[in-house]
Design a protein around this motif. Structure first.
Motif, PDB file in Angstrom:
ATOM      1  N   LYS A 141       0.856  -1.194   0.000  1.00  0.00           N
ATOM      2  CA  LYS A 141       0.000   0.000   0.000  1.00  0.00           C
ATOM      3  C   LYS A 141       0.888   1.239   0.000  1.00  0.00           C
ATOM      4  O   LYS A 141       1.756   1.394   0.854  1.00  0.00           O
ATOM      5  N   LEU A 142       0.681   2.096  -0.985  1.00  0.00           N
ATOM      6  CA  LEU A 142       1.436   3.342  -1.103  1.00  0.00           C
ATOM      7  C   LEU A 142       0.553   4.498  -0.642  1.00  0.00           C
ATOM      8  O   LEU A 142      -0.556   4.681  -1.144  1.00  0.00           O
ATOM      9  N   THR A 143       1.035   5.265   0.326  1.00  0.00           N
ATOM     10  CA  THR A 143       0.278   6.397   0.873  1.00  0.00           C
ATOM     11  C   THR A 143       1.061   7.686   0.635  1.00  0.00           C
ATOM     12  O   THR A 143       2.279   7.738   0.849  1.00  0.00           O
ATOM     13  N   PHE A 144       0.357   8.734   0.190  1.00  0.00           N
ATOM     14  CA  PHE A 144       1.005  10.021  -0.063  1.00  0.00           C
ATOM     15  C   PHE A 144      -0.035  11.134   0.038  1.00  0.00           C
ATOM     16  O   PHE A 144      -1.250  10.885  -0.014  1.00  0.00           O
ATOM     17  N   HIS A 145       0.435  12.378   0.184  1.00  0.00           N
ATOM     18  CA  HIS A 145      -0.468  13.526   0.285  1.00  0.00           C
ATOM     19  C   HIS A 145      -1.073  13.812  -1.087  1.00  0.00           C
ATOM     20  O   HIS A 145      -0.394  13.720  -2.109  1.00  0.00           O
ATOM     21  N   ARG A 146      -2.323  14.181  -1.108  1.00  0.00           N
ATOM     22  CA  ARG A 146      -3.011  14.366  -2.386  1.00  0.00           C
ATOM     23  C   ARG A 146      -2.438  15.500  -3.222  1.00  0.00           C
ATOM     24  O   ARG A 146      -2.577  15.508  -4.453  1.00  0.00           O
ATOM     25  N   ARG A 147      -1.760  16.457  -2.581  1.00  0.00           N
ATOM     26  CA  ARG A 147      -1.160  17.531  -3.367  1.00  0.00           C
ATOM     27  C   ARG A 147       0.003  17.023  -4.214  1.00  0.00           C
ATOM     28  O   ARG A 147       0.443  17.697  -5.145  1.00  0.00           O
ATOM     29  N   SER A 148       0.510  15.798  -3.882  1.00  0.00           N
ATOM     30  CA  SER A 148       1.628  15.216  -4.638  1.00  0.00           C
ATOM     31  C   SER A 148       1.157  14.163  -5.629  1.00  0.00           C
ATOM     32  O   SER A 148       1.963  13.405  -6.165  1.00  0.00           O
ATOM     33  N   ARG A 149      -0.145  14.100  -5.885  1.00  0.00           N
ATOM     34  CA  ARG A 149      -0.703  13.050  -6.731  1.00  0.00           C
ATOM     35  C   ARG A 149      -0.034  12.998  -8.110  1.00  0.00           C
ATOM     36  O   ARG A 149       0.335  11.932  -8.599  1.00  0.00           O
ATOM     37  N   ASP A 150       0.133  14.129  -8.757  1.00  0.00           N
ATOM     38  CA  ASP A 150       0.685  14.153 -10.109  1.00  0.00           C
ATOM     39  C   ASP A 150       2.107  13.601 -10.150  1.00  0.00           C
ATOM     40  O   ASP A 150       2.472  12.825 -11.038  1.00  0.00           O
ATOM     41  N   ILE A 151       2.926  14.024  -9.177  1.00  0.00           N
ATOM     42  CA  ILE A 151       4.318  13.558  -9.146  1.00  0.00           C
ATOM     43  C   ILE A 151       4.368  12.051  -8.917  1.00  0.00           C
ATOM     44  O   ILE A 151       5.124  11.321  -9.569  1.00  0.00           O
ATOM     45  N   VAL A 152       3.545  11.574  -7.970  1.00  0.00           N
ATOM     46  CA  VAL A 152       3.571  10.150  -7.618  1.00  0.00           C
ATOM     47  C   VAL A 152       3.064   9.289  -8.774  1.00  0.00           C
ATOM     48  O   VAL A 152       3.693   8.300  -9.156  1.00  0.00           O
ATOM     49  N   THR A 153       1.917   9.652  -9.338  1.00  0.00           N
ATOM     50  CA  THR A 153       1.323   8.815 -10.388  1.00  0.00           C
ATOM     51  C   THR A 153       2.019   8.959 -11.730  1.00  0.00           C
ATOM     52  O   THR A 153       2.062   8.010 -12.517  1.00  0.00           O
ATOM     53  N   ASP A 154       2.562  10.137 -12.009  1.00  0.00           N
ATOM     54  CA  ASP A 154       3.180  10.363 -13.317  1.00  0.00           C
ATOM     55  C   ASP A 154       4.621   9.884 -13.412  1.00  0.00           C
ATOM     56  O   ASP A 154       5.057   9.414 -14.470  1.00  0.00           O
ATOM     57  N   SER A 155       5.362  10.000 -12.308  1.00  0.00           N
ATOM     58  CA  SER A 155       6.787   9.668 -12.415  1.00  0.00           C
ATOM     59  C   SER A 155       7.325   8.777 -11.294  1.00  0.00           C
ATOM     60  O   SER A 155       8.167   7.914 -11.549  1.00  0.00           O
ATOM     61  N   TYR A 156       6.849   8.958 -10.046  1.00  0.00           N
ATOM     62  CA  TYR A 156       7.455   8.205  -8.945  1.00  0.00           C
ATOM     63  C   TYR A 156       7.230   6.699  -9.083  1.00  0.00           C
ATOM     64  O   TYR A 156       8.180   5.908  -8.957  1.00  0.00           O
ATOM     65  N   ILE A 157       5.985   6.285  -9.350  1.00  0.00           N
ATOM     66  CA  ILE A 157       5.700   4.852  -9.454  1.00  0.00           C
ATOM     67  C   ILE A 157       6.496   4.234 -10.600  1.00  0.00           C
ATOM     68  O   ILE A 157       7.070   3.154 -10.465  1.00  0.00           O
ATOM     69  N   GLN A 158       6.561   4.936 -11.718  1.00  0.00           N
ATOM     70  CA  GLN A 158       7.333   4.441 -12.858  1.00  0.00           C
ATOM     71  C   GLN A 158       8.805   4.331 -12.500  1.00  0.00           C
ATOM     72  O   GLN A 158       9.486   3.368 -12.885  1.00  0.00           O
ATOM     73  N   TYR A 159       9.310   5.298 -11.740  1.00  0.00           N
ATOM     74  CA  TYR A 159      10.699   5.270 -11.290  1.00  0.00           C
ATOM     75  C   TYR A 159      10.965   4.047 -10.418  1.00  0.00           C
ATOM     76  O   TYR A 159      11.973   3.347 -10.594  1.00  0.00           O
ATOM     77  N   VAL A 160      10.054   3.771  -9.483  1.00  0.00           N
ATOM     78  CA  VAL A 160      10.228   2.633  -8.575  1.00  0.00           C
ATOM     79  C   VAL A 160      10.238   1.319  -9.357  1.00  0.00           C
ATOM     80  O   VAL A 160      11.091   0.453  -9.142  1.00  0.00           O
ATOM     81  N   VAL A 161       9.302   1.160 -10.288  1.00  0.00           N
ATOM     82  CA  VAL A 161       9.200  -0.076 -11.062  1.00  0.00           C
ATOM     83  C   VAL A 161      10.442  -0.274 -11.926  1.00  0.00           C
ATOM     84  O   VAL A 161      11.028  -1.373 -11.967  1.00  0.00           O
ATOM     85  N   GLU A 162      10.891   0.773 -12.611  1.00  0.00           N
ATOM     86  CA  GLU A 162      12.070   0.656 -13.470  1.00  0.00           C
ATOM     87  C   GLU A 162      13.333   0.393 -12.657  1.00  0.00           C
ATOM     88  O   GLU A 162      14.189  -0.399 -13.054  1.00  0.00           O
ATOM     89  N   GLU A 163      13.435   1.066 -11.515  1.00  0.00           N
ATOM     90  CA  GLU A 163      14.598   0.849 -10.652  1.00  0.00           C
ATOM     91  C   GLU A 163      14.608  -0.575 -10.100  1.00  0.00           C
ATOM     92  O   GLU A 163      15.657  -1.220 -10.037  1.00  0.00           O
TER      93      GLU A 163
END
Length: 477
Positions: A141-163
């Motif tokens: 389960k990934l939890t984050f503040h809603r103001r960071s939604r764009d960063i998390v969904t657009d790049s962070y998750i992809q970064y984690v998976v690729e890494e």
């Protein structure tokens, strides 16, 4: 009525003020813990119970995304990448670690074993928590503040998976999987497959078989592994079937290990008797990963895959009434169910997979199961030839030639011996290599087999002669 409204408004305003204060004072991970406690407390208040969960979530500034290990019983590769990424994070600050030593020659391997992990990406704080879903599969389960939604969904998750995938590629270890009994799948601690690291030393270089046949198999495997575009062009699922057949001890399991080591594929050892029906078989096979070898060893013994099932009267009479009913109510994997996954519509559920069947009794198998197109390559692993013996002599005794080789070659033309028996005679004696002693042991073993074969050959020849005499007699009359 006015007083109740004032009381409600006052209570709600006090809660908002308290929440704003907590967010300013406490760091992120403590804020989440306090938030969960406050929401749990609020939901127990009588005036809040009238609101739906949607209303409660409206007041929470945090967003949650769940990643399950399996999605519709298909393996979720994002989950595996996330697990690798989180496990690779620095262990020097972790409070809960897991230590393992797979090989005696290697040091201890430390990995994180924490249910909650904090991470930071481009100034954004996120929190990961491991658990299980309602079916019993593992989740993150990934939890984050809603103001960071764009960063998390657009790049962070992809970064984690690729890494995570990059780390997997660098540290890739082949694994040997076996399926858990389907009766245990509902347990929260049991997944469809369990595994260990696969470290078998077999290779095509050390495989004792005819060099031409070995080269043919080797070329076929390499062509398959490089055939992604070709299979797409001809419109076929990227899979290939190999049937390995021959007497016991001729190297069928060793061949599978050599195939895995050549291609760097993991092995799924499928035990059909642990599966109740075709539906469970599909769940199990769709949960396998690409770049894998799915093996059913001794398929003629695993299940009755001829399409007919004969009840054994002698066994049923010895069962009690309750046991009889249980035996009759069992459902089994059918031939059609297995064929549907090998080359039916379900064969396209994964890519770059090899299916291997092994058997000691080729004649017992249904022709539909092993026809070309399902088992694309039939590989007979037979008794040891002189060429195969020379490979074993090089492996075990480091010999390229020896005066006793001629006698061994002559005996091998007159008798049959499995490569496993040859290897056993060539093993070290008293922890030391004794080439003369080992070769003489092999000669004695071959001579014993020759003496046993000769009476059988004489009886066979007598039967042939009787048959010829009977035919000649019938022609006279």
């Amino acid at each position: 009525m006015m007083m109740m409204g004032n009381t409600f408004g006052s209570s709600l305003a006090s809660l908002f003020f308290l929440w704003a204060t907590i967010q300013q004072i406490f760091p992120g991970h403590l804020t989440i813990a306090i938030k969960e406690f406050l929401l749990s407390t609020i939901q127990q208040l009588s005036f809040v119970q009238r609101f739906s969960d949607r209303s409660i979530n409206f007041f929470s500034p945090y967003v949650e995304i769940n990643f399950s290990q399996y999605e519709d019983f298909q393996f979720n590769h994002a989950f595996a990448a996330i697990e690798t990424y989180l496990g690779a994070k620095a262990t020097d600050k972790a409070k809960h670690l897991k230590a393992s030593q797979v090989q005696e020659s290697k040091g201890l391997v430390l990995k994180r074993e924490e249910t909650k992990v904090r991470d930071e990406y481009e100034g954004v704080n996120v929190w990961w928590e491991s658990g299980t879903d309602t079916i019993g599969f593992r989740t993150f389960k990934l939890t984050f503040h809603r103001r960071s939604r764009d960063i998390v969904t657009d790049s962070y998750i992809q970064y984690v998976v690729e890494e995570g995938k990059s780390i997997q590629a660098k540290n890739k270890k082949m694994k040997l999987f076996t399926n858990n009994p389907s009766s245990q799948w509902d347990s929260s601690k049991t997944s469809l497959w369990r595994y260990i690291d696969f470290e078998h030393p077999a290779s095509f270089q050390t495989l004792a078989m005819d060099p031409k046949k070995k080269e043919e198999i080797l070329n076929d495997l390499v062509a398959f592994s490089n055939g992604k575009d070709y299979y797409k062009k001809i419109g076929k699922a990227w899979k290939r079937g190999y049937l390995l057949y021959g007497p016991p001890g001729t190297g069928k399991s060793t061949m599978i290990a050599a195939m895995a080591n050549l291609l760097n594929y993991s092995i799924y050892d499928l035990e059909l008797t642990a599966i109740q029906n075709n539906s469970e078989l599909r769940k199990l096979l769709t949960a396998t990963s690409s770049k894998s070898i799915i093996v059913i060893e001794d398929i003629d013994c695993s299940l009755d895959l001829t399409g007919k099932r004969v009840k054994k009267e002698s066994n049923l009479t010895s069962l009690e009434d309750g046991e009889k009913a249980k035996e009759e109510d069992k459902s089994f994997v059918t031939l059609s169910g297995l064929l549907n996954f090998i080359d039916g519509i379900w064969s396209a559920c994964g890519q770059e997979r090899i299916v291997v069947f092994t058997t000691n009794h080729l004649a017992k198998l249904d022709p539909a199961l092993i026809r070309r197109g399902r088992m694309d390559m039939h590989i007979e692993l037979s008794y040891c030839t002189f060429e195969a013996f020379k490979i074993l002599a090089k492996n075990y005794l480091d010999l390229d030639s020896h005066p006793l080789f001629k006698k061994i070659e002559s005996l091998m033309k007159e008798t049959k011996i499995a490569p496993a028996d040859v290897a056993e005679n060539l093993m070290k004696k008293n922890r030391e290599i004794d080439a003369d002693g080992s070769l003489n042991d092999l000669i004695q073993a071959l001579e014993k087999k020759k003496k046993k074969i000769q009476p059988a050959q004489l009886d066979e020849q007598k039967d042939k002669n009787r048959g010829k005499m009977f035919k000649a007699f019938r022609m006279l009359f």
